[in-house]
Scaffold this motif. Structure first.
Motif, short mmCIF file in Angstrom:
data_model
loop_
_atom_site.label_atom_id
_atom_site.label_comp_id
_atom_site.label_asym_id
_atom_site.label_seq_id
_atom_site.Cartn_x
_atom_site.Cartn_y
_atom_site.Cartn_z
N ALA A 93 -11.74 -8.07 -3.13
CA ALA A 93 -12.39 -6.91 -2.53
C ALA A 93 -12.86 -5.91 -3.57
CB ALA A 93 -11.43 -6.22 -1.55
N ASP A 94 -14.06 -5.37 -3.34
CA ASP A 94 -14.59 -4.27 -4.16
C ASP A 94 -14.35 -2.92 -3.50
OD1 ASP A 94 -16.01 -5.87 -6.27
OD2 ASP A 94 -17.06 -6.62 -4.49
N ILE A 95 -14.22 -2.93 -2.17
CA ILE A 95 -13.99 -1.71 -1.40
C ILE A 95 -13.05 -2.06 -0.24
CG2 ILE A 95 -15.05 0.12 0.02
CD1 ILE A 95 -17.73 -0.56 -1.43
N TYR A 96 -12.08 -1.18 0.01
CA TYR A 96 -11.24 -1.33 1.20
C TYR A 96 -11.57 -0.18 2.16
CZ TYR A 96 -7.44 -1.81 4.42
OH TYR A 96 -6.74 -1.99 5.59
N ILE A 97 -11.58 -0.46 3.47
CA ILE A 97 -11.94 0.55 4.44
C ILE A 97 -10.99 0.52 5.63
CG2 ILE A 97 -13.62 -0.96 5.58
CD1 ILE A 97 -15.38 1.59 5.94
N ASN A 98 -10.58 1.72 6.06
CA ASN A 98 -9.71 1.85 7.23
C ASN A 98 -10.14 3.10 7.99
OD1 ASN A 98 -7.45 2.73 8.92
ND2 ASN A 98 -6.23 1.18 7.88
N MET A 99 -10.54 2.92 9.25
CA MET A 99 -11.01 4.04 10.08
C MET A 99 -10.10 4.28 11.28
SD MET A 99 -13.62 5.68 8.95
CE MET A 99 -13.02 5.51 7.26
N SER A 100 -8.82 4.01 11.15
CA SER A 100 -7.89 4.18 12.25
C SER A 100 -7.84 5.63 12.73
CB SER A 100 -6.49 3.75 11.83
OG SER A 100 -6.42 2.36 11.64
N SER A 101 -7.65 5.79 14.03
CA SER A 101 -7.46 7.12 14.60
C SER A 101 -6.05 7.62 14.34
CB SER A 101 -7.73 7.10 16.10
OG SER A 101 -9.06 6.72 16.37
N TYR A 102 -5.10 6.69 14.20
CA TYR A 102 -3.72 7.06 13.89
C TYR A 102 -3.06 5.94 13.09
CZ TYR A 102 1.20 8.05 14.08
OH TYR A 102 2.50 8.29 13.71
N GLU A 103 -2.35 6.33 12.07
CA GLU A 103 -1.48 5.44 11.32
C GLU A 103 -0.25 6.25 10.93
OE1 GLU A 103 -1.81 2.30 10.66
OE2 GLU A 103 -3.93 1.78 10.66
N ALA A 104 0.92 5.65 11.01
CA ALA A 104 2.13 6.35 10.56
C ALA A 104 2.22 6.31 9.04
CB ALA A 104 3.36 5.72 11.19
N PHE A 105 2.15 5.10 8.48
CA PHE A 105 2.15 4.93 7.03
C PHE A 105 1.65 3.51 6.78
CE2 PHE A 105 3.45 5.76 2.71
CZ PHE A 105 3.45 7.15 2.66
N PRO A 106 0.34 3.31 6.76
CA PRO A 106 -0.26 1.96 6.83
C PRO A 106 0.06 1.07 5.64
CG PRO A 106 -1.92 3.62 6.32
CD PRO A 106 -0.67 4.37 6.67
N LEU A 107 0.62 -0.10 5.94
CA LEU A 107 0.95 -1.06 4.90
C LEU A 107 -0.29 -1.58 4.20
CD1 LEU A 107 3.66 -3.08 6.88
CD2 LEU A 107 4.08 -1.42 5.06
N SER A 108 -1.36 -1.79 4.96
CA SER A 108 -2.57 -2.35 4.36
C SER A 108 -3.17 -1.41 3.33
CB SER A 108 -3.61 -2.66 5.45
OG SER A 108 -3.99 -1.48 6.13
N VAL A 109 -3.10 -0.12 3.57
CA VAL A 109 -3.62 0.86 2.61
C VAL A 109 -2.77 0.86 1.33
CG1 VAL A 109 -4.02 3.33 2.19
CG2 VAL A 109 -4.67 2.31 4.38
N LEU A 110 -1.45 0.74 1.50
CA LEU A 110 -0.58 0.66 0.32
C LEU A 110 -0.86 -0.59 -0.48
CD1 LEU A 110 2.85 1.83 1.79
CD2 LEU A 110 1.11 3.20 0.63
#
Length: 359
Positions: free
Chosen positions: A256-273
């Protein structure tokens, strides 16, 4: 001081799906395998299958396919036979079974905001937390502050942690060209459940506008998966990969060159970490969890949840290689705050305190 190897922890997770909450169970078991024996009771076939592959003399996994009433009897029977020192109830519904074990040490894990549940469920959970828990793990301070102040002394904030078992952080990321159609395009990655609150349709609509410059790779499944594929699979720069195992997941983060997450709510997202761990420049929605992880945009581009803002952020990433480079390099500094070692030490400290207090 580490736990005695004879000590045993049980984790109860009765959700039938496999999502972020179930990934936390898997990560706990793997993280602390050298410190204690574990028993996992689950209603998720996927979690059972994944943990069953790890089965050894330290890990036992039980799959239960019962209705909610009979489920309690099955859980109680397993706990009686396995005799763990501590029982972990991984979620809000799981806490309902805590009253069955009055003489055992009990830990609740709260993954989501109380505001996401009905007022009645909030009251019930608070009562259970007050009277039936010995400790409560929450993934951020926001959730802690929603709990009654009278129990704050037994609330422990432990952030989720990145998955470090797949690749050495110091290894150079190399593109896996087998995962993309055209080598001269940027690879944009979304990894997570395909549900309404994730706003994957907004991500897709924004990426369609840049078909000459980017390919979007969507990893995950969920109730909106079929409809999203029906609507968008015809576009040449949109790729649906479905659910993949952790063993495959690192390939997508690496390419991946860019990661994107547009969630309306996340507690502490594993995918972002995980994206942070792999040094992938990120575009994230302006929600509290993303604000905290990115330090208010220092380590990612933060946008409102709408197509135009996502398009503008993508344009910035496409046009500015130096921006992508700087975000990638800076991620190595921020990811240290979410290391498995920090989480492990906090978990062991908590478990030790409960077991030693019992003794």
């Amino acid at each position: 001081m580490l736990l005695d190897m004879r000590n045993k922890i049980a984790i109860i997770d009765v959700a039938k799906i496999y999502g972020g909450q179930q990934q936390v169970v898997e990560r706990i078991v793997k993280l602390l395998e050298d410190a204690y024996d574990s028993v996992v009771i689950t209603c998720s076939k996927e979690l059972y299958s994944r943990l069953n592959s790890l089965r050894n003399d330290k890990i036992k996994v039980f799959y239960i396919d019962k209705n909610k009433i009979l489920l309690g009897f099955e859980i109680r029977k397993i706990i009686k036979n396995e005799n763990p020192e501590i029982i972990i109830f991984n979620g809000q519904f799981e806490a309902h079974y805590s009253w069955l074990f009055p003489k055992r040490k009990k830990i609740f894990i709260r993954h989501t905001s109380l505001q996401q549940t009905s007022s009645i469920k909030r009251v019930v959970y608070k009562i259970e937390a007050i009277f039936f828990s010995d400790a409560i793990i929450v993934v951020n301070d926001f959730i802690k502050n929603q709990l009654p102040k009278c129990i704050h002394q037994k609330v422990k904030v432990i952030y989720n942690w990145y998955l470090n078992e797949l690749e050495d952080l110091n290894k150079n990321r190399e593109n896996d060209k087998s995962l993309t159609a055209k080598e001269n395009k940027l690879k944009v990655l979304y990894c997570g459940r395909l549900t309404k609150g994730k706003n994957v349709d907004i991500i897709i609509e924004a990426c369609i506008n840049f078909k000459e410059f980017i390919d979007l790779h969507i990893v995950g499944d969920g109730e909106e998966g079929k409809e999203l594929m029906r609507k968008y699979d015809k576009y040449e720069n949109i790729y649906f990969h479905g659910f993949v195992n952790y063993e495959e997941l690192h390939k997508y983060y690496k390419m991946a060159d860019i990661y994107i997450n547009m969630s309306s709510y996340e507690a502490f997202p594993l995918s972002v970490l995980d994206a942070l761990y792999y040094g992938v420049p990120m575009i994230l929605s302006k929600i509290p969890a993303h604000l905290y992880i990115s330090r208010n945009g220092e380590y990612a581009l933060l946008v409102d949840i709408n197509i135009e803002d996502v398009k503008n952020a993508l344009r910035k990433m496409i046009d500015d290689p130096l921006l992508r480079y700087n975000l990638s390099k800076k991620s190595a500094l921020r990811v240290k705050d979410f290391s498995p070692e920090i989480a492990k030490n906090k978990l062991l400290e908590l478990f030790n305190s409960l077991i030693n207090h019992e003794k």
